[in-house]
Design a protein around this motif. Structure first.
Motif, mmCIF file in Angstrom:
data_model
loop_
_atom_site.group_PDB
_atom_site.id
_atom_site.type_symbol
_atom_site.label_atom_id
_atom_site.label_comp_id
_atom_site.label_asym_id
_atom_site.label_seq_id
_atom_site.Cartn_x
_atom_site.Cartn_y
_atom_site.Cartn_z
ATOM 1 N N LEU A 197 -11.228 -4.486 -1.788
ATOM 2 C CA LEU A 197 -9.874 -4.594 -2.323
ATOM 3 C C LEU A 197 -9.522 -3.352 -3.137
ATOM 4 O O LEU A 197 -10.400 -2.671 -3.666
ATOM 5 C CB LEU A 197 -9.755 -5.833 -3.207
ATOM 6 N N ASP A 198 -8.216 -3.082 -3.248
ATOM 7 C CA ASP A 198 -7.749 -1.963 -4.067
ATOM 8 C C ASP A 198 -7.817 -2.354 -5.546
ATOM 9 O O ASP A 198 -8.343 -3.408 -5.902
ATOM 10 C CB ASP A 198 -6.352 -1.507 -3.648
ATOM 11 N N LYS A 199 -7.254 -1.521 -6.397
ATOM 12 C CA LYS A 199 -7.315 -1.747 -7.847
ATOM 13 C C LYS A 199 -6.611 -3.024 -8.283
ATOM 14 O O LYS A 199 -6.908 -3.565 -9.346
ATOM 15 C CB LYS A 199 -6.736 -0.544 -8.576
ATOM 16 N N THR A 200 -5.674 -3.522 -7.479
ATOM 17 C CA THR A 200 -4.981 -4.762 -7.842
ATOM 18 C C THR A 200 -5.886 -5.974 -7.658
ATOM 19 O O THR A 200 -5.615 -7.036 -8.209
ATOM 20 C CB THR A 200 -3.707 -4.977 -6.995
ATOM 21 N N GLY A 201 -6.903 -5.833 -6.825
ATOM 22 C CA GLY A 201 -7.785 -6.957 -6.525
ATOM 23 C C GLY A 201 -7.180 -7.970 -5.583
ATOM 24 O O GLY A 201 -7.696 -9.067 -5.423
ATOM 25 N N GLU A 202 -6.070 -7.601 -4.923
ATOM 26 C CA GLU A 202 -5.355 -8.539 -4.063
ATOM 27 C C GLU A 202 -5.288 -8.132 -2.603
ATOM 28 O O GLU A 202 -4.967 -8.951 -1.748
ATOM 29 C CB GLU A 202 -3.929 -8.721 -4.586
ATOM 30 N N LYS A 203 -5.583 -6.854 -2.320
ATOM 31 C CA LYS A 203 -5.413 -6.357 -0.952
ATOM 32 C C LYS A 203 -6.207 -5.068 -0.782
ATOM 33 O O LYS A 203 -6.600 -4.452 -1.762
ATOM 34 C CB LYS A 203 -3.936 -6.119 -0.663
ATOM 35 N N PRO A 204 -6.425 -4.656 0.475
ATOM 36 C CA PRO A 204 -7.113 -3.374 0.688
ATOM 37 C C PRO A 204 -6.166 -2.198 0.442
ATOM 38 O O PRO A 204 -4.940 -2.370 0.417
ATOM 39 C CB PRO A 204 -7.545 -3.434 2.160
ATOM 40 N N ASP A 205 -6.731 -1.019 0.259
ATOM 41 C CA ASP A 205 -5.919 0.192 0.091
ATOM 42 C C ASP A 205 -4.974 0.365 1.268
ATOM 43 O O ASP A 205 -5.378 0.222 2.422
ATOM 44 C CB ASP A 205 -6.815 1.440 -0.004
ATOM 45 N N GLY A 206 -3.713 0.660 0.973
ATOM 46 C CA GLY A 206 -2.726 0.938 2.010
ATOM 47 C C GLY A 206 -2.242 -0.271 2.788
ATOM 48 O O GLY A 206 -1.619 -0.135 3.842
ATOM 49 N N PHE A 207 -2.504 -1.457 2.267
ATOM 50 C CA PHE A 207 -2.140 -2.702 2.971
ATOM 51 C C PHE A 207 -0.645 -2.755 3.289
ATOM 52 O O PHE A 207 0.193 -2.498 2.429
ATOM 53 C CB PHE A 207 -2.520 -3.900 2.102
ATOM 54 N N TYR A 213 -3.352 -11.540 1.593
ATOM 55 C CA TYR A 213 -4.612 -11.082 2.171
ATOM 56 C C TYR A 213 -5.809 -11.881 1.646
ATOM 57 O O TYR A 213 -6.768 -12.124 2.379
ATOM 58 C CB TYR A 213 -4.796 -9.589 1.863
ATOM 59 N N LEU A 214 -5.757 -12.299 0.400
ATOM 60 C CA LEU A 214 -6.898 -12.979 -0.211
ATOM 61 C C LEU A 214 -7.293 -14.262 0.513
ATOM 62 O O LEU A 214 -8.464 -14.658 0.481
ATOM 63 C CB LEU A 214 -6.617 -13.280 -1.684
ATOM 64 N N GLN A 215 -6.355 -14.908 1.191
ATOM 65 C CA GLN A 215 -6.669 -16.152 1.891
ATOM 66 C C GLN A 215 -7.677 -15.952 3.027
ATOM 67 O O GLN A 215 -8.266 -16.909 3.516
ATOM 68 C CB GLN A 215 -5.403 -16.798 2.443
ATOM 69 N N GLY A 249 -7.919 -17.638 12.676
ATOM 70 C CA GLY A 249 -8.003 -16.206 12.927
ATOM 71 C C GLY A 249 -7.054 -15.447 12.022
ATOM 72 O O GLY A 249 -6.098 -16.013 11.492
ATOM 73 N N ALA A 250 -7.345 -14.158 11.858
ATOM 74 C CA ALA A 250 -6.491 -13.325 11.018
ATOM 75 C C ALA A 250 -6.741 -11.864 11.341
ATOM 76 O O ALA A 250 -7.797 -11.490 11.857
ATOM 77 C CB ALA A 250 -6.765 -13.587 9.544
ATOM 78 N N ALA A 251 -5.760 -11.044 11.016
ATOM 79 C CA ALA A 251 -5.873 -9.596 11.188
ATOM 80 C C ALA A 251 -4.992 -8.934 10.141
ATOM 81 O O ALA A 251 -3.975 -9.492 9.728
ATOM 82 C CB ALA A 251 -5.441 -9.186 12.592
ATOM 83 N N ALA A 252 -5.389 -7.731 9.729
ATOM 84 C CA ALA A 252 -4.629 -7.000 8.706
ATOM 85 C C ALA A 252 -4.449 -5.555 9.138
ATOM 86 O O ALA A 252 -5.332 -4.965 9.762
ATOM 87 C CB ALA A 252 -5.354 -7.062 7.369
ATOM 88 N N ILE A 253 -3.280 -5.008 8.779
ATOM 89 C CA ILE A 253 -3.014 -3.602 9.073
ATOM 90 C C ILE A 253 -2.707 -2.842 7.784
ATOM 91 O O ILE A 253 -2.152 -3.390 6.840
ATOM 92 C CB ILE A 253 -1.887 -3.428 10.120
ATOM 93 N N CYS A 254 -3.112 -1.579 7.790
ATOM 94 C CA CYS A 254 -2.940 -0.710 6.633
ATOM 95 C C CYS A 254 -2.460 0.659 7.103
ATOM 96 O O CYS A 254 -2.543 0.978 8.289
ATOM 97 C CB CYS A 254 -4.278 -0.524 5.903
ATOM 98 N N GLU A 255 -1.994 1.438 6.151
ATOM 99 C CA GLU A 255 -1.688 2.839 6.400
ATOM 100 C C GLU A 255 -2.318 3.638 5.263
ATOM 101 O O GLU A 255 -2.084 3.360 4.093
ATOM 102 C CB GLU A 255 -0.186 3.086 6.449
ATOM 103 N N ARG A 256 -3.146 4.596 5.647
ATOM 104 C CA ARG A 256 -3.829 5.438 4.661
ATOM 105 C C ARG A 256 -3.660 6.895 5.049
ATOM 106 O O ARG A 256 -3.993 7.272 6.174
ATOM 107 C CB ARG A 256 -5.315 5.110 4.605
ATOM 108 N N ALA A 257 -3.166 7.676 4.136
ATOM 109 C CA ALA A 257 -2.999 9.124 4.339
ATOM 110 C C ALA A 257 -2.235 9.422 5.631
ATOM 111 O O ALA A 257 -2.529 10.377 6.332
ATOM 112 C CB ALA A 257 -4.363 9.821 4.341
ATOM 113 N N GLY A 258 -1.266 8.552 5.953
ATOM 114 C CA GLY A 258 -0.457 8.753 7.148
ATOM 115 C C GLY A 258 -1.073 8.222 8.430
ATOM 116 O O GLY A 258 -0.482 8.339 9.502
ATOM 117 N N TYR A 259 -2.243 7.601 8.344
ATOM 118 C CA TYR A 259 -2.925 7.045 9.515
ATOM 119 C C TYR A 259 -2.798 5.521 9.496
ATOM 120 O O TYR A 259 -3.036 4.892 8.464
ATOM 121 C CB TYR A 259 -4.413 7.401 9.509
ATOM 122 N N PHE A 260 -2.477 4.933 10.646
ATOM 123 C CA PHE A 260 -2.412 3.478 10.759
ATOM 124 C C PHE A 260 -3.804 2.948 11.097
ATOM 125 O O PHE A 260 -4.499 3.497 11.946
ATOM 126 C CB PHE A 260 -1.408 3.056 11.833
#
Length: 165
Positions: A35-45, A19-21, A60-71
């Protein structure tokens, strides 16, 4: 659509966990880069897609996450000079298809360019009905300098973009 199939066919799309790229691309496109606590990606990446041109340059780029059961479609951006060539559409398709394969019934996002997402079946959410999965809801700038549009897509709605991929 402004899709130029020939241009898109010459591009290379790849699934990645790096993700950092995307930091420079996302920030230059006006997106937040939290970024999350790791400093490498967003929460739920979960994963991201990169799109590079024939010279290996990131366009171009896109990222997907899942948080609290939500995509969540976390981020999606295309370099200024490459917009209007179908790259954003291709990235969105890849993300939507992946989330559906992972079991998503609905996709949530905050949109800087909501009209783009409207074309693909995303609908506006009342801010009182937005799940607590976006940090912007608790941000001091929310509603003052930052006016995101909360949107969602339900897979129970027929969408030509998914059936044609």
């Amino acid at each position: 659509m402004n899709t130029n199939i020939k241009d898109v066919e010459m591009l290379k799309f790849k699934e990645t966990h790096n993700y950092l790229q995307f930091k420079e691309l996302f920030i230059s496109s006006g997106l937040e880069f939290n970024l999350d606590k790791t400093g490498e990606k967003p929460d739920g990446f979960i994963l991201a897609y990169e799109c590079k041109d024939s010279n290996g340059e990131l366009v171009g780029a896109a990222a997907i996450c899942e948080r609290a059961g939500y995509f969540v479609l976390q981020d999606i951006a295309v370099c200024d000079l490459e917009r209007g060539k179908g790259i954003g559409e291709a990235l969105l398709c890849k993300c939507m298809n992946k989330m559906e394969a992972l079991g998503a019934e609905k996709i949530y996002l905050t949109a800087k360019e909501p009209k783009f997402f409207e074309r693909y079946g995303f609908e506006y959410l009342d801010e009182n009905n937005v799940p607590d999965i976006f940090s912007c809801l608790n941000c001091r700038q929310y509603g003052i300098e930052c006016m995101p549009k909360f949107m969602a897509y339900s897979f129970d709605v027929e969408n030509l973009i998914l059936s044609n991929q």
